[in-house]
Every structure is written in C-alpha cells, then in structure tokens.
Enzyme design. Structure first.
Site, PDB file in Angstrom:
ATOM      1  N   CYS A  77      45.610  36.510  48.157  1.00  0.00           N
ATOM      2  CA  CYS A  77      44.301  35.857  48.246  1.00  0.00           C
ATOM      3  C   CYS A  77      43.883  35.957  49.703  1.00  0.00           C
ATOM      4  O   CYS A  77      44.693  35.724  50.607  1.00  0.00           O
ATOM      5  CB  CYS A  77      44.438  34.400  47.816  1.00  0.00           C
ATOM      6  SG  CYS A  77      43.036  33.357  48.277  1.00  0.00           S
ATOM      7  N   HIS A  87      42.238  34.157  51.572  1.00  0.00           N
ATOM      8  CA  HIS A  87      42.297  32.936  52.395  1.00  0.00           C
ATOM      9  C   HIS A  87      43.671  32.768  53.056  1.00  0.00           C
ATOM     10  O   HIS A  87      43.795  32.062  54.052  1.00  0.00           O
ATOM     11  CB  HIS A  87      42.100  31.700  51.513  1.00  0.00           C
ATOM     12  CG  HIS A  87      40.685  31.337  51.236  1.00  0.00           C
ATOM     13  ND1 HIS A  87      39.883  32.061  50.393  1.00  0.00           N
ATOM     14  CD2 HIS A  87      39.921  30.304  51.693  1.00  0.00           C
ATOM     15  CE1 HIS A  87      38.691  31.478  50.321  1.00  0.00           C
ATOM     16  NE2 HIS A  87      38.691  30.422  51.101  1.00  0.00           N
ATOM     17  N   ASP A 139      33.059  37.819  48.708  1.00  0.00           N
ATOM     18  CA  ASP A 139      34.183  36.938  48.372  1.00  0.00           C
ATOM     19  C   ASP A 139      33.581  35.649  47.822  1.00  0.00           C
ATOM     20  O   ASP A 139      32.369  35.419  47.929  1.00  0.00           O
ATOM     21  CB  ASP A 139      35.014  36.637  49.637  1.00  0.00           C
ATOM     22  CG  ASP A 139      36.151  35.654  49.366  1.00  0.00           C
ATOM     23  OD1 ASP A 139      36.847  35.821  48.333  1.00  0.00           O
ATOM     24  OD2 ASP A 139      36.352  34.711  50.158  1.00  0.00           O
ATOM     25  N   SER A 140      34.452  34.800  47.278  1.00  0.00           N
ATOM     26  CA  SER A 140      33.968  33.504  46.795  1.00  0.00           C
ATOM     27  C   SER A 140      33.547  32.601  47.950  1.00  0.00           C
ATOM     28  O   SER A 140      32.900  31.590  47.727  1.00  0.00           O
ATOM     29  CB  SER A 140      35.077  32.826  45.994  1.00  0.00           C
ATOM     30  OG  SER A 140      36.234  32.711  46.801  1.00  0.00           O
ATOM     31  N   GLU A 195      40.449  25.666  53.724  1.00  0.00           N
ATOM     32  CA  GLU A 195      39.034  25.362  53.915  1.00  0.00           C
ATOM     33  C   GLU A 195      38.824  24.010  54.588  1.00  0.00           C
ATOM     34  O   GLU A 195      37.788  23.756  55.178  1.00  0.00           O
ATOM     35  CB  GLU A 195      38.309  25.414  52.576  1.00  0.00           C
ATOM     36  CG  GLU A 195      38.342  26.826  52.019  1.00  0.00           C
ATOM     37  CD  GLU A 195      37.056  27.254  51.369  1.00  0.00           C
ATOM     38  OE1 GLU A 195      36.328  26.391  50.894  1.00  0.00           O
ATOM     39  OE2 GLU A 195      36.793  28.474  51.354  1.00  0.00           O
ATOM     40  N   CYS A 241      38.241  39.715  47.686  1.00  0.00           N
ATOM     41  CA  CYS A 241      38.639  38.503  46.961  1.00  0.00           C
ATOM     42  C   CYS A 241      39.705  38.909  45.949  1.00  0.00           C
ATOM     43  O   CYS A 241      39.456  39.766  45.090  1.00  0.00           O
ATOM     44  CB  CYS A 241      37.424  37.925  46.241  1.00  0.00           C
ATOM     45  SG  CYS A 241      37.809  36.557  45.135  1.00  0.00           S
TER      46      CYS A 241
HETATM   47  N1  DGL Z   1      39.480  34.297  48.615  1.00  0.00           N
HETATM   48  C1  DGL Z   1      39.620  34.229  47.187  1.00  0.00           C
HETATM   49  C2  DGL Z   1      40.708  35.186  46.699  1.00  0.00           C
HETATM   50  O1  DGL Z   1      41.100  36.064  47.394  1.00  0.00           O
HETATM   51  C3  DGL Z   1      40.053  32.943  46.618  1.00  0.00           C
HETATM   52  C4  DGL Z   1      39.458  31.704  46.730  1.00  0.00           C
HETATM   53  C5  DGL Z   1      38.938  31.134  45.450  1.00  0.00           C
HETATM   54  O2  DGL Z   1      39.685  30.568  44.635  1.00  0.00           O
HETATM   55  O3  DGL Z   1      37.744  31.247  45.302  1.00  0.00           O
HETATM   56  O4  DGL Z   1      41.178  35.065  45.601  1.00  0.00           O
END
Ligand code: DGL
Length: 269
Positions: free
Chosen positions: A184, A186, A10-11, A152, A73
C-alpha cells in the site's frame, strides 16, 4: 519523445510516495495527480465500489492531455485493473507487477511477506504475481487496516504504531521472511516502525518506488519520455480540503506544494 502528462491517482495522499520517486528518476516528466481525499479509504470498501471510484478517477484524468496512467494505489491496482483496461485505450500501470519483480529479485531465502489493505490482501494479486514469476517462492500476506489511519493522522512513528505493527507483523517474524512488500502506497511512512520490528536484514519493498523504476524503464523503452517541462509541470487535484492535503503532502512528497493544488467534484466525472 512524448511531452504529455503522466496521470497518477490514489485514494488520497499515499500515491505521492510514488510521485516523489518518479520526480527523482525523471525530472523532466509532467505529472497530473488526483488524490480522492474525499472518499478515502478505498481499502475497506467492496470491489464494486472500488471499481466505481476508480472509473470516476480515470474519467477525471482523461480530461487532461495524458500519455499513460499510473495507479499509485495498491487497492485499485489489485481490484480494478482488468476492468479499467477494458474501458480505456491508454497504457495503465499498477503497483503490483513492479513490486513482485523487485521482491523476487531481493529475496535470498525465497520467503516473501506482503502487507496491504483488506481489499488488496483479499484479492491475492501480489501472491499471484510473485508465483507467476517464480513458483518456488513461499509467501504470506496480512491485511493491516489500521496503518492508513495511523499514517494519515501523523502517528507513524509512535508507540501506538509500534504495538499495532508488532501484532500485524508477527506471522512474518515467525516465518522468517527476508523480504516484505509494502503493498500500500501509504506504508513507506511506517518504514522506521516496521524496520524496528522486522530487523535491518529484512528488505522492505516500497511499492511506489519499485513502480517509479518500472515506469521509467517503460517510458524509455517505448520512446515516450518527456523532453520539455510544461509551465505547470506538476498539477495536483483533490476531492476534499486543499489545506488538509497540503499539510500532509510534504511528508509523502519530501517537498512543499502550495498553489498547484485544486479541489474538484469527482462525483461529476
Ligand atoms: N494508498 C492506498 C493503497 O495503496 C490505500 C489507502 C486506502 O485504503 O484508501 O492501497
């Protein structure tokens, strides 16, 4: 049977919401996770940059003994999967298909909302996947670029998050969706806030959890489940501070991680 690791990236920390569910579903699996914490966020970047980062992330995971890669991600899953599948000869699973299937199964009034990063929403991939399963579905999507920084920065359950979410989610309330994809990884951390606005009757589809279920079925069907836990069953790598990652990871993962995290230089892969 296949005891090799599942590679996950993931990012940043968001993909741990997937890992948490996978650990629950398949406690014998060995997992190597990369969070690109030095280059997060991906969601506001151009498609070319997201693809370039995703290739670096894949190259790093390919240096491990892995049997499949899960892109935990939403942004990479919607922007880069066809590119990655052309380059790498390994099963690559993203979060879109499983989420679309779960949403179509969950909705009763055929109205599905999707939230995600700017890159994800611009791609239209969730809507496309839903319509491919069932063309009669009515969909709407909204990019929520403030959500990742709120999560975050530990502000998921605050008044500020509530007000921002109310604004983002208004079109879904007006449309009367009964199912909302958290596109997403997050966003599950904002579930309480989102639920307050959408109401308890709206089903929230957690992309990470839906994908963990999908991956479990996939490995079972392909006879690729692990039967032996490696001594280092879970390995975590990041591209920025290990300490910062450990400090937030337990919220996403629901457990503490400490000596299993290492920092790497992702630019060399
Ligand atoms: N967790 C990442 C996603 O699912 C997103 C966060 C980012 O913008 O890097 O898209």
């Amino acid at each position: 049977m296949d005891n090799r690791y599942i590679g996950v990236f993931d990012s940043g920390v968001g993909g741990l919401t997937f890992v948490k569910e996978l650990m629950k579903n398949l406690p014998d699996e060995n997992i190597v996770y990369f969070g690109d914490t030095g280059r997060v966020p991906y969601g506001t970047r151009s498609a070319d940059t997201i693809k370039k980062y995703a290739i670096d992330d894949m190259n790093f995971l390919m240096t491990h003994d892995i049997k499949a890669v899960v892109i935990a991600c939403g942004t990479v899953s919607t922007v880069a999967i066809p590119t990655l599948r052309k380059i790498y000869n390994i099963p690559i699973i993203g979060v879109v298909d499983a989420s679309a299937i779960a949403a179509v199964n969950a909705t009763e009034n055929n109205k599905i909302g999707i939230i995600g990063t700017i890159g994800t929403i611009k791609s239209g991939k969730y809507e496309q996947a839903i319509k491919e399963i069932s063309p009669m579905m009515e969909t709407a999507s909204v990019a929520c670029p403030m959500f990742v920084p709120l999560v975050e920065n530990n502000m998921a359950d605050t008044e500020a998050s509530y007000l921002i979410a109310k604004d983002y989610l208004k079109p879904f309330v007006d449309m009367g969706v009964d199912t909302l994809i958290l596109g997403c990884t997050h966003y599950p951390l904002l579930s309480n806030t989102i639920r307050k606005i959408m109401g308890d009757h709206v089903k929230l589809i957690d992309a990470g959890a839906a994908t963990a279920h999908f991956v479990s079925e996939y490995l079972k069907n392909k006879n690729m489940l692990s039967e032996t836990r490696e001594k280092e069953q879970y390995k975590f790598f990041v591209s920025d501070s290990v300490e910062n990652f450990i400090n937030v990871a337990d919220k996403f993962l629901g457990r503490k991680i400490d000596d299993s995290v290492q920092k790497i230089d992702i630019e060399i892969f």
